[in-house]
Design an enzyme around this catalytic site. Structure first.
Site, PDB file in Angstrom:
ATOM      1  N   LEU A 146       9.651  17.272   2.864  1.00 34.00           N
ATOM      2  CA  LEU A 146       8.832  16.913   4.018  1.00 34.00           C
ATOM      3  C   LEU A 146       9.452  15.722   4.761  1.00 34.00           C
ATOM      4  O   LEU A 146       9.688  15.775   5.971  1.00 34.00           O
ATOM      5  CB  LEU A 146       7.403  16.562   3.541  1.00 34.00           C
ATOM      6  CG  LEU A 146       6.389  16.141   4.610  1.00 34.00           C
ATOM      7  CD1 LEU A 146       6.147  17.253   5.615  1.00 34.00           C
ATOM      8  CD2 LEU A 146       5.050  15.754   3.960  1.00 34.00           C
ATOM      9  N   GLY A 152       8.047   9.374   7.858  1.00 34.18           N
ATOM     10  CA  GLY A 152       7.650   9.055   6.490  1.00 34.18           C
ATOM     11  C   GLY A 152       6.155   9.249   6.361  1.00 34.18           C
ATOM     12  O   GLY A 152       5.669  10.378   6.202  1.00 34.18           O
ATOM     13  N   TRP A 178      15.453  11.577   0.839  1.00 36.81           N
ATOM     14  CA  TRP A 178      14.784  11.122  -0.390  1.00 36.81           C
ATOM     15  C   TRP A 178      14.039  12.255  -1.096  1.00 36.81           C
ATOM     16  O   TRP A 178      12.880  12.108  -1.491  1.00 36.81           O
ATOM     17  CB  TRP A 178      13.793   9.997  -0.082  1.00 36.81           C
ATOM     18  CG  TRP A 178      14.432   8.812   0.549  1.00 36.81           C
ATOM     19  CD1 TRP A 178      15.708   8.389   0.386  1.00 36.81           C
ATOM     20  CD2 TRP A 178      13.813   7.883   1.449  1.00 36.81           C
ATOM     21  NE1 TRP A 178      15.934   7.253   1.128  1.00 36.81           N
ATOM     22  CE2 TRP A 178      14.781   6.921   1.779  1.00 36.81           C
ATOM     23  CE3 TRP A 178      12.534   7.758   1.984  1.00 36.81           C
ATOM     24  CZ2 TRP A 178      14.510   5.865   2.643  1.00 36.81           C
ATOM     25  CZ3 TRP A 178      12.268   6.712   2.840  1.00 36.81           C
ATOM     26  CH2 TRP A 178      13.249   5.778   3.162  1.00 36.81           C
ATOM     27  N   PHE A 383       5.525   6.620  -2.919  1.00 38.74           N
ATOM     28  CA  PHE A 383       5.640   8.052  -2.557  1.00 38.74           C
ATOM     29  C   PHE A 383       4.340   8.833  -2.802  1.00 38.74           C
ATOM     30  O   PHE A 383       3.371   8.279  -3.294  1.00 38.74           O
ATOM     31  CB  PHE A 383       6.876   8.722  -3.163  1.00 38.74           C
ATOM     32  CG  PHE A 383       6.967   8.843  -4.647  1.00 38.74           C
ATOM     33  CD1 PHE A 383       5.891   8.634  -5.471  1.00 38.74           C
ATOM     34  CD2 PHE A 383       8.187   9.202  -5.231  1.00 38.74           C
ATOM     35  CE1 PHE A 383       5.985   8.781  -6.840  1.00 38.74           C
ATOM     36  CE2 PHE A 383       8.306   9.345  -6.601  1.00 38.74           C
ATOM     37  CZ  PHE A 383       7.208   9.128  -7.399  1.00 38.74           C
ATOM     38  N   GLU A 384       4.381  10.095  -2.398  1.00 36.14           N
ATOM     39  CA  GLU A 384       3.170  10.960  -2.373  1.00 36.14           C
ATOM     40  C   GLU A 384       2.040  10.274  -1.611  1.00 36.14           C
ATOM     41  O   GLU A 384       0.874  10.306  -2.018  1.00 36.14           O
ATOM     42  CB  GLU A 384       2.764  11.350  -3.798  1.00 36.14           C
ATOM     43  CG  GLU A 384       3.794  12.277  -4.439  1.00 36.14           C
ATOM     44  CD  GLU A 384       3.298  12.996  -5.682  1.00 36.14           C
ATOM     45  OE1 GLU A 384       2.066  13.118  -5.860  1.00 36.14           O
ATOM     46  OE2 GLU A 384       4.146  13.449  -6.462  1.00 36.14           O
ATOM     47  N   THR A 386       1.730   6.532   0.812  1.00 40.34           N
ATOM     48  CA  THR A 386       1.729   5.118   0.416  1.00 40.34           C
ATOM     49  C   THR A 386       0.275   4.694   0.169  1.00 40.34           C
ATOM     50  O   THR A 386      -0.658   5.285   0.714  1.00 40.34           O
ATOM     51  CB  THR A 386       2.326   4.198   1.501  1.00 40.34           C
ATOM     52  OG1 THR A 386       1.432   4.166   2.617  1.00 40.34           O
ATOM     53  CG2 THR A 386       3.714   4.636   1.935  1.00 40.34           C
ATOM     54  N   ASN A 387       0.116   3.658  -0.651  1.00 41.69           N
ATOM     55  CA  ASN A 387      -1.255   3.239  -0.975  1.00 41.69           C
ATOM     56  C   ASN A 387      -1.978   2.676   0.242  1.00 41.69           C
ATOM     57  O   ASN A 387      -3.208   2.748   0.313  1.00 41.69           O
ATOM     58  CB  ASN A 387      -1.230   2.252  -2.136  1.00 41.69           C
ATOM     59  CG  ASN A 387      -0.926   2.946  -3.456  1.00 41.69           C
ATOM     60  OD1 ASN A 387      -0.489   4.091  -3.459  1.00 41.69           O
ATOM     61  ND2 ASN A 387      -1.177   2.277  -4.559  1.00 41.69           N
ATOM     62  N   GLN A 487      -8.146  -1.978  10.537  1.00 37.44           N
ATOM     63  CA  GLN A 487      -7.616  -1.727   9.197  1.00 37.44           C
ATOM     64  C   GLN A 487      -8.109  -2.724   8.149  1.00 37.44           C
ATOM     65  O   GLN A 487      -8.268  -2.363   6.987  1.00 37.44           O
ATOM     66  CB  GLN A 487      -6.087  -1.696   9.239  1.00 37.44           C
ATOM     67  CG  GLN A 487      -5.558  -0.524  10.051  1.00 37.44           C
ATOM     68  CD  GLN A 487      -4.103  -0.208   9.747  1.00 37.44           C
ATOM     69  OE1 GLN A 487      -3.389  -0.994   9.138  1.00 37.44           O
ATOM     70  NE2 GLN A 487      -3.662   0.958  10.190  1.00 37.44           N
TER      71      GLN A 487
END
Ligand SMILES: Cc1cc2nc3c(=O)[nH]c(=O)nc-3n(C[C@H](O)[C@H](O)[C@H](O)COP(=O)(O)OP(=O)(O)OC[C@H]3O[C@@H](n4cnc5c(N)ncnc54)[C@H](O)[C@@H]3O)c2cc1C
Length: 573
Positions: A146, A152, A178, A383-384, A386-387, A487
């Site tokens: 992806l 990203g 990556w 990854f998967e 970002t927090n 945010q």
């Protein structure tokens, strides 16, 4: 019913929390054999893992060993050649592999959690028949493509393109970066923009052996160094129409479904890593003597060991609750999955920091395992998803749901988003009624399910579920739709939701354990209590800061420093 989203509306969906789920009998049987075999295969390789970390490589013979153990077919149904483990069973396997080496878990996890998950979730019978048996044996290893250099977190902005030719074949062009398993994969799930419906993304299954597919060098990484990470390029690759996954233009939905479904693999891995860190830190604290006694006797070291244990239990409780949601066919679990990923990934980083600290100077030496563990787990909050992005997702998904429920009030409150003052009274009144009705406060139903010794913890979660709902109401009234850009506030809402959901999972698990005799059960009560008290303090802090905070000053300071591009003060001047 999403438990997490309902928390923002002041509801605790008890039926989706109690009783704490048990692993399926079939999973237990498979795991009984599998976990032992994994230990036998991986435990003697401790020195190899260290060397492969330094050399940034995972030898082909070792990957063959993973194939032989069946580790590439964990979640593929038995009828299609796999072991047919549930999500919960799968997460448990990754927990075991991670207790030995993180890079091993990455190789297996990127294959199952994301690489071939698209075929499992969306594949046609023909795609399943063609690929799943080979993926199950590891004859084909899979990867998920992806990310691009310009895309990203904003995955929807990918530029890889696929154009449909007159013969029905697609021509795929683009470069992904990556990609885990990039250098060893035989099959890629690739996301590309397709022109037919303006700007839409489509998912394709692409074989590595096809002309035009290539990959770059193994990346020189900070951690998980033995795991293959490379660029993957596609140059005029011909993709037959039967390799389109799901439907044209539905690729973004496919990508998000894969990522959501795969998050418990990462969480399970984090739990396994934490268990190893706890064992290492305990041995170290007992073996190391200072001031004439083992450092395990000192309060500050004991506090670290207890905190690591408490957080490992909490991470375990939330990860396997979410795995159960996925296994039981619950559709709306993406917020809970995000919570489990954020919590587990941050808990293991705290555990690695403290384990290294307990080891003191030894912790800093490469001879000991702490520095590698610290490097390896750093990736988990990147990854998967970002927090940061996942926290925004957790808060906004919940708030969106409440925003929807406001529409019930439209007749009474005209244009609430544009005229907050006008709607205030009606809405506040409505919210209070709704909250007291919905949360179970004043009822004994939730308390009835909880053993008396956990009552204090229960009351804390009930109280702060109401507070979270009030805070959500307040923020929606104050900012309306522009809340999406606030945010600082969203992070507070997310952190409250995380504390409540994780805390309720701990409460549920402790409740189940309370029925069992023995010291472990008694200690689980201690954990449930301590977690609730700590969560309560964080929740109270976040509630206070909803209205009274220094967000504006911090934003001004950030603006100043972004303008200057550097820290401007110096004591010399
Ligand atoms: C070792 C490794 C393996 C990987 N494996 C894969 C793989 O197998 N397949 C794959 O497709 N990708 C993979 N990735 C890519 C990974 O998923 C991305 O790194 C991740 O999505 C973040 O994107 P980015 O690195 O471009 O960071 P960016 O998106 O540029 O983010 C930089 C920082 O800005 C923050 N940020 C971004 N947007 C916002 C926002 N809206 N609000 C607030 N903060 C924001 C982020 O949280 C982060 O702190 C891998 C990456 C690494 C390092």
């Amino acid at each position: 019913m999403s438990v997490a989203k309902n928390l923002l509306a002041g509801r605790i969906v008890e039926d989706n929390l109690f009783p704490y789920p048990r692993l399926r009998e079939k999973d237990r049987e498979v795991l009984g054999m599998m976990l032992e075999a994994i230990d036998e295969f991986l435990a003697p390789r401790r020195e190899d893992f260290k060397r492969w970390d330094r050399d940034a490589a995972q030898p082909a013979e070792f990957i063959q060993g993973l194939r032989d153990l069946g580790l590439f077919g964990l979640i593929i149904p038995e009828a299609e050649g796999g072991l047919g483990l549930s999500n919960a069973g799968y997460a448990r396997v990754l927990s075991q592999t991670s207790s030995h080496d993180s890079s091993v878990s990455l190789t297996i996890g990127a294959h199952s959690s994301i690489g071939m998950k698209g075929i499992l979730l969306f594949g046609t019978p023909e795609q399943r028949a063609r690929y799943l048996p080979k993926l199950a044996t590891g004859e084909m290893i899979a990867a998920f493509c992806l990310t691009e250099s310009g895309a990203g977190s904003d995955a929807a902005s990918i530029r890889a393109r696929a154009e449909k030719g007159a013969d029905g074949n697609w021509t795929l062009n683009g470069e992904k970066i990556w990609i885990t398993n990039g250098g060893i994969a035989d099959l890629y799930t690739v996301f590309a923009r397709t022109p037919s419906e303006a700007g839409k993304i489509t998912a394709f299954i692409v074989e590595a052996a096809w002309p035009g597919v290539g990959h770059g060098q193994h990346e020189d990484k900070m951690g998980i160094r033995a795991s293959s990470t490379t660029t993957v390029s596609f140059t005029d690759v011909k993709v037959p129409p039967e390799n389109l996954l799901d439907a044209e233009g539905k690729g973004f939905k496919v990508a998000m479904a894969i990522l959501n479904n795969g998050r418990t693999g990462l969480g399970g891995g984090a739990v396994g890593g934490m268990k190893t860190l706890i064992a290492l830190a305990t041995q170290q604290a007992l073996a190391r003597k200072q001031f004439g006694e083992p450092i395990a006797n000192f309060g500050l070291i004991r506090e670290k060991l207890a905190q690591m244990t408490l957080e490992c239990f909490a991470a375990e409780s939330v990860v396997w609750m979410v795995a159960h949601y996925i296994d039981s066919g619950l559709e709306d679990y993406s917020v809970e999955a995000a919570i489990s990923k954020v919590y587990a990934s941050e808990a293991i980083q705290r555990a690695a920091y403290e384990a290294l600290q307990i080891a003191g100077g030894n912790g800093f030496m490469r001879e000991f395992p702490y520095e590698e563990a610290t490097r390896d787990c750093r990736i988990l909050s990147i990854f998967e998803g970002t927090n940061e992005v996942l926290r925004l997702y957790i808060a906004l998904s919940g708030l969106k749901e409440i925003g929807r429920s406001y529409s019930e009030l439209r007749a009474a409150v005209d244009d609430i988003f544009n005229s907050p003052i006008k709607g205030f009274g009606v809405l506040a009144d409505y919210a209070e009624k709704r909250l007291s009705r919905a949360t179970g406060v004043g009822r004994d139903k939730l308390l009835g399910k909880i053993p008396p010794q956990l009552r204090e913890a229960t009351t804390a979660y009930e109280k702060y579920t109401v507070e979270l709902a009030k805070a959500s109401d307040y923020l929606l009234r104050k900012y309306g739709k522009s809340i999406a850009g606030r945010q600082h506030a969203l992070k507070r809402v997310a952190d409250m939701t995380i504390d409540l959901f994780v805390g309720l999972c701990v409460l549920s698990r402790a409740t189940a354990l309370s029925a069992e005799p023995g010291e472990e059960s008694a200690q689980a009560m201690v954990i449930a209590h301590a977690f609730a008290r700590q969560a309560k303090r964080r929740l109270a802090h976040n509630v206070r800061r909803i209205e009274r905070n220094e967000d504006e000053e911090m934003d001004l300071l950030a603006g100043f420093i972004v303008d200057r591009g550097r820290y401007p003060w110096d004591i010399v001047k």
